[in-house]
Every structure is written in structure tokens, then in C-alpha cells.
Design a protein around this motif. Structure first.
Motif, PDB file in Angstrom:
ATOM      1  N   LEU A  34       0.851  -1.189   0.000  1.00  0.00           N
ATOM      2  CA  LEU A  34       0.000   0.000   0.000  1.00  0.00           C
ATOM      3  C   LEU A  34       0.884   1.236   0.000  1.00  0.00           C
ATOM      4  O   LEU A  34       2.001   1.206   0.510  1.00  0.00           O
ATOM      5  CB  LEU A  34      -0.869   0.053   1.260  1.00  0.00           C
ATOM      6  CG  LEU A  34      -1.930  -0.995   1.480  1.00  0.00           C
ATOM      7  CD1 LEU A  34      -2.484  -0.877   2.892  1.00  0.00           C
ATOM      8  CD2 LEU A  34      -3.036  -0.837   0.471  1.00  0.00           C
ATOM      9  N   GLU A  38      -3.044   5.588  -0.682  1.00  0.00           N
ATOM     10  CA  GLU A  38      -4.097   4.573  -0.706  1.00  0.00           C
ATOM     11  C   GLU A  38      -4.720   4.396   0.673  1.00  0.00           C
ATOM     12  O   GLU A  38      -5.934   4.189   0.788  1.00  0.00           O
ATOM     13  CB  GLU A  38      -3.543   3.239  -1.206  1.00  0.00           C
ATOM     14  CG  GLU A  38      -3.193   3.254  -2.677  1.00  0.00           C
ATOM     15  CD  GLU A  38      -2.479   1.998  -3.131  1.00  0.00           C
ATOM     16  OE1 GLU A  38      -2.697   1.608  -4.282  1.00  0.00           O
ATOM     17  OE2 GLU A  38      -1.703   1.426  -2.334  1.00  0.00           O
ATOM     18  N   VAL A  39      -3.914   4.502   1.712  1.00  0.00           N
ATOM     19  CA  VAL A  39      -4.453   4.416   3.076  1.00  0.00           C
ATOM     20  C   VAL A  39      -5.370   5.609   3.335  1.00  0.00           C
ATOM     21  O   VAL A  39      -6.454   5.455   3.893  1.00  0.00           O
ATOM     22  CB  VAL A  39      -3.318   4.343   4.118  1.00  0.00           C
ATOM     23  CG1 VAL A  39      -3.875   4.413   5.530  1.00  0.00           C
ATOM     24  CG2 VAL A  39      -2.508   3.070   3.940  1.00  0.00           C
ATOM     25  N   ARG A  49      -9.816  -2.636   0.097  1.00  0.00           N
ATOM     26  CA  ARG A  49      -8.674  -3.230  -0.604  1.00  0.00           C
ATOM     27  C   ARG A  49      -8.361  -4.590  -0.044  1.00  0.00           C
ATOM     28  O   ARG A  49      -8.437  -4.795   1.163  1.00  0.00           O
ATOM     29  CB  ARG A  49      -7.449  -2.413  -0.336  1.00  0.00           C
ATOM     30  CG  ARG A  49      -6.847  -1.422  -1.154  1.00  0.00           C
ATOM     31  CD  ARG A  49      -6.412  -1.463  -2.502  1.00  0.00           C
ATOM     32  NE  ARG A  49      -5.295  -2.251  -2.904  1.00  0.00           N
ATOM     33  CZ  ARG A  49      -4.070  -1.808  -3.044  1.00  0.00           C
ATOM     34  NH1 ARG A  49      -3.765  -0.580  -2.768  1.00  0.00           N
ATOM     35  NH2 ARG A  49      -3.141  -2.608  -3.473  1.00  0.00           N
ATOM     36  N   ILE A  51      -5.241  -6.995   0.521  1.00  0.00           N
ATOM     37  CA  ILE A  51      -3.780  -6.955   0.491  1.00  0.00           C
ATOM     38  C   ILE A  51      -3.232  -8.362   0.692  1.00  0.00           C
ATOM     39  O   ILE A  51      -3.844  -9.195   1.354  1.00  0.00           O
ATOM     40  CB  ILE A  51      -3.197  -5.983   1.539  1.00  0.00           C
ATOM     41  CG1 ILE A  51      -3.617  -6.358   2.947  1.00  0.00           C
ATOM     42  CG2 ILE A  51      -3.593  -4.555   1.235  1.00  0.00           C
ATOM     43  CD1 ILE A  51      -2.899  -5.562   4.017  1.00  0.00           C
TER      44      ILE A  51
END
Length: 77
Positions: A34, A38-39, A49, A51
Motif C-alpha cells: 500500500l 491509498e491508506v 482493498r 492486500i
């Protein structure tokens, strides 16, 4: 209220997002796939998302985030 059992603490170091510990294999300081941007997009649950942890290839669905924790859709602690 965010359930603590579904939360994953993280830190942003330079341009990397790092989990303090992998919830699956217990490796320490795992770099997550990430970016800090994106966070930020996940704040408030606006984006979700999946991951893949690079240490053990386990997957986790992230449904929300704040400044300190990523919130998963299942218990990880």
C-alpha cells in the motif's frame, strides 16, 4: 466502535506502509503493498482493498482505516 480484534496497527515510514507484525506468520515490520495515499483513500470506509502479505502470502480484506489502524473484515488478533 471499531472492534480491536479486527484491527491491524501500521506506521508510515517515508513512502512505505509497515505493519508492526503479520497477523498470520508473526513476522515483524512487514512492508505492506500500500502507499500512504491509498491508506488515506480508505479513511471512513470509502474504499476497500485486499492486500497480500509478502512474508507468507496470506490475504486480508481492509475495509476501513484511520491514523493508527487498518480495519479488516474478520478477526485477526
Amino acid at each position: 466502535m471499531i472492534p480491536l480484534s479486527n484491527s491491524l496497527p501500521y506506521d508510515v515510514l517515508m513512502s512505505d506502509v509497515v505493519a508492526q507484525e503479520c497477523p498470520f506468520c508473526r513476522s515483524s515490520n512487514v512492508r505492506l503493498p500500500l502507499t500512504p495515499e491509498e491508506v488515506l483513500d480508505m479513511y471512513g470506509g470509502s474504499r476497500k482493498r485486499t492486500i497480500v502479505f509478502p512474508c507468507c502470502r496470506s490475504t486480508l480484506r481492509i475495509i476501513d482505516a484511520d491514523r493508527d489502524y487498518l480495519l479488516a473484515n474478520r478477526a485477526i488478533r
